[in-house]
Design a protein around this motif. Sequence first.
Motif, PDB file in Angstrom:
ATOM      1  N   MET A   1       3.207   5.519 -11.679  1.00 19.91           N
ATOM      2  CA  MET A   1       3.327   3.827 -11.950  1.00 19.91           C
ATOM      3  C   MET A   1       1.465   3.606 -12.626  1.00 19.91           C
ATOM      4  SD  MET A   1       4.343   1.739  -8.820  1.00 19.91           S
ATOM      5  CE  MET A   1       4.225   0.119 -10.387  1.00 19.91           C
ATOM      6  N   SER A   2       1.843   2.635 -14.515  1.00 16.70           N
ATOM      7  CA  SER A   2       0.681   2.614 -14.917  1.00 16.70           C
ATOM      8  C   SER A   2       0.256   1.385 -13.736  1.00 16.70           C
ATOM      9  CB  SER A   2       1.068   2.369 -16.137  1.00 16.70           C
ATOM     10  OG  SER A   2       2.061   1.328 -16.146  1.00 16.70           O
ATOM     11  N   LYS A   3      -1.561   1.433 -14.578  1.00 10.12           N
ATOM     12  CA  LYS A   3      -2.141   0.219 -13.873  1.00 10.12           C
ATOM     13  C   LYS A   3      -1.837  -1.138 -13.983  1.00 10.12           C
ATOM     14  CE  LYS A   3      -6.522   2.425 -13.669  1.00 10.12           C
ATOM     15  NZ  LYS A   3      -8.013   2.198 -14.095  1.00 10.12           N
ATOM     16  N   GLY A   4      -0.945  -1.039 -15.313  1.00 13.27           N
ATOM     17  CA  GLY A   4      -0.667  -2.780 -15.876  1.00 13.27           C
ATOM     18  C   GLY A   4       1.136  -2.423 -14.572  1.00 13.27           C
ATOM     19  N   GLN A   5       2.353  -1.856 -13.757  1.00 16.65           N
ATOM     20  CA  GLN A   5       2.857  -1.740 -13.573  1.00 16.65           C
ATOM     21  C   GLN A   5       2.522  -2.079 -11.859  1.00 16.65           C
ATOM     22  OE1 GLN A   5       5.736   1.481 -14.130  1.00 16.65           O
ATOM     23  NE2 GLN A   5       6.046   0.993 -15.767  1.00 16.65           N
ATOM     24  N   GLN A   6       1.469  -1.872 -11.421  1.00 22.95           N
ATOM     25  CA  GLN A   6       1.066  -2.088 -10.147  1.00 22.95           C
ATOM     26  C   GLN A   6       0.867  -3.570  -9.968  1.00 22.95           C
ATOM     27  OE1 GLN A   6      -2.058   1.339  -9.153  1.00 22.95           O
ATOM     28  NE2 GLN A   6      -0.684   2.547  -8.950  1.00 22.95           N
ATOM     29  N   LYS A   7      -0.161  -3.744 -11.143  1.00 23.77           N
ATOM     30  CA  LYS A   7      -0.591  -5.050 -11.298  1.00 23.77           C
ATOM     31  C   LYS A   7       0.591  -6.273 -11.323  1.00 23.77           C
ATOM     32  CE  LYS A   7      -3.797  -8.789 -13.451  1.00 23.77           C
ATOM     33  NZ  LYS A   7      -4.632  -8.146 -14.412  1.00 23.77           N
TER      34      LYS A   7
ATOM     35  N   ASP B   1       0.846  -0.571   0.009  1.00 19.92           N
ATOM     36  CA  ASP B   1       0.062   0.206   0.256  1.00 19.92           C
ATOM     37  C   ASP B   1       0.888   1.060  -0.077  1.00 19.92           C
ATOM     38  OD1 ASP B   1      -1.883  -1.890  -0.095  1.00 19.92           O
ATOM     39  OD2 ASP B   1      -2.766  -1.807   2.268  1.00 19.92           O
ATOM     40  N   GLU B   2       2.442   1.465   0.643  1.00 18.22           N
ATOM     41  CA  GLU B   2       3.013   2.464   0.281  1.00 18.22           C
ATOM     42  C   GLU B   2       3.722   2.367  -0.670  1.00 18.22           C
ATOM     43  OE1 GLU B   2       5.180   1.789   4.292  1.00 18.22           O
ATOM     44  OE2 GLU B   2       4.197   2.229   5.864  1.00 18.22           O
ATOM     45  N   MET B   3       4.068   1.687  -0.713  1.00 19.18           N
ATOM     46  CA  MET B   3       4.341   1.539  -2.497  1.00 19.18           C
ATOM     47  C   MET B   3       4.005   1.935  -3.617  1.00 19.18           C
ATOM     48  SD  MET B   3       7.209  -1.567  -2.198  1.00 19.18           S
ATOM     49  CE  MET B   3       8.059  -0.869  -3.954  1.00 19.18           C
TER      50      MET B   3
END
Length: 674
Positions: free
Chosen positions: A585-591, A578-580
């Motif tokens: 970041m794009s949604k793909g990178q976050q996923k 959650d902190e990071m």
Amino acid sequence: PGYKITRIRSFYMRKIKFTQQTIQERLGGILSDFPRLNDIHPFYADLCNTLYDRDHYKLALGQINTARSLVDSIARDMIRMVKYGDNLYRCKCLKRAALGRMCTVLKRQKAALAYLEEVRKHLSRLPALDPNTRTILMCGLPNVGKSSFMNKITRAEVDVQPYAFTTKSLFVGHCDYRYLRWQVIDTPGILDHALEERNTIEMQAITALAHLTCSVLYFVDISEHCGYTIEQQCSLFLSIKPLFANKQLIVVVNKIDQQPWDTLEKEKKDMVQGLADDANCTLMTMSNMSEEGVSEVKAAACDKLLASRVDARISGKKVDGVMNRLQVFNPAPRDNVERTAFIPDSVRDAKENELPGEIDEERKPKRSATGYAQTVKNSQNDGDTVMDGSDGQKKTARDLMWENGGPGVWAPDYREQYGLKDESWRFDAIPEILDGKNIADYVDPDIEAKLAALEKEEEQLIQELEAAAMGEEPESDLDSEEEAAVEAIRERKKNTRLFSRTDRSENKPMMPRGIRGRRLDKHDAGALDGNEIKKKMDTYGVDTSKMLERGRSRERERGRKRERTVSRRRAASEDSGDEMEDTTMSKGQQKKAKKERAQSVRREASLARSHSRPREPSQVGLKDDAAAQVAKKLDKQGRKNWMGASGEGDKRKAVHLVKWMNTGKKRNGTHYCR
């Protein structure tokens, strides 16, 4: 690393040569082991033709011979091509082509090899028949008594049944007559029809009649219980009469216990007698059931064959060379002097001058009748014969042997034959000398009496001790149930020690310590299961309540620690995730980052389950850290021995990119390597 092309060529040439030599040896062994029909006795050649078909047999062997020559030519051509191969790939392809062509040639011989295998099995079951020895051969219609006669005169056991064609092949037996070994052959029954219509079973008998020099017994069943009339049996005799040429023939009238020969009808009797007269042979009667005439028929057949063999040898050319080397001398008297038997003077004087005085009848020597066969002379005398010396009788060693216990009990006293200066010395005891001293001087003459007295005293003391301890019992503080339990524990310890010794003596694989005692399946809980431990310890009389409770508490603590660790890591990873989370970041990178964090958590949990935390030395049964270090060192040494004594410093070289696997043509879209 690449090799020289000459070494590669020689390597693949050796493979081709080895395959070719192996095939040539196997096929050559087949060709040499099977008999050549032109080189064996004509009887065996015709028998093979009858059983296996000569043309089929020769064709199969010819195909094997052709296959051998084809394999040789393939190997020769491919070796010549490998000799000029320019790289490893080409040499390997040529080798594969050569071996493939050789295997194709062998596969084409499947039918011939299968046929020859069946022939080999049947040949191994054929009787060991010698065509050149003294032979008695029996023939006739089925069920006329040939096999029964063979069982009577030989040690063979031919099956006898009350139906036709019980005997389907040639059977060989042996008997003795006049200290000679005779071969007796039982042939299958022959039916009266044309030669072309006879089957394989009948042709075996025809082949034996045609090629064997033997004495032939033609059996006739005058009782007609075989299912054939006397007219049919006589007709068969006339049809196979040419096969009896140059053979000693006897017409055997069988089953006279059912139909006596004397009471047979005159027409049938004249018909059978006419066969014997026409063939100029002997007619004999017999019965297998009552054994009347069996020995006479055997003796007549053997005598006729012996006489014919002797006449054949005398009329041959070899006899002249033997007779020229034999000389027979008839001595003629050289003068008219009569020469009688020579008797020494000492013997003549002993006969003429008898000893003075009379000999008591009781003291006269006697000859025992034991061990001697009765003769006409002593048939009336069952006792001992008095030897008065009137007819020169003298006791022999045999007489003395039977008087003194028989063979194995009595032995002759050779001291009577000693030639000493004084004859009275012959029976003296021979002294035994040891270190220059006579042993007899140191022997106590009363030693046996003293030894008997000591043994008697020892027996008396033993009896007194047994009588004193008769009513006493060993003191014990245990009651009967406790004593029984102690005995059971001792017996179980003894059995356990014995089983352990037996297990150590067996050569069996060792289970790794990490999986030893684990649960195998639902039917086998394993040796580390609580119920199994309790059951085993109860047999030894050990209380396991505290032991099981301690194990369960440790297992609960270990499980609680694992759950707490995994949950903490998962929570920490979620917090950190959650902190990071960054808006940049794009949604793909976050996923993708979230997926990696979940995988790392699962991997850590798996490692936590498979690898427990190191325990204290006291928890694993060790005293301190020093003892743990020693145990670790010993474990490492044991692993080195288990892994073939290979350590960290051992250098291993592995081929990663082999040239011949990564060069040459490849199919599109595949990784096919040759």
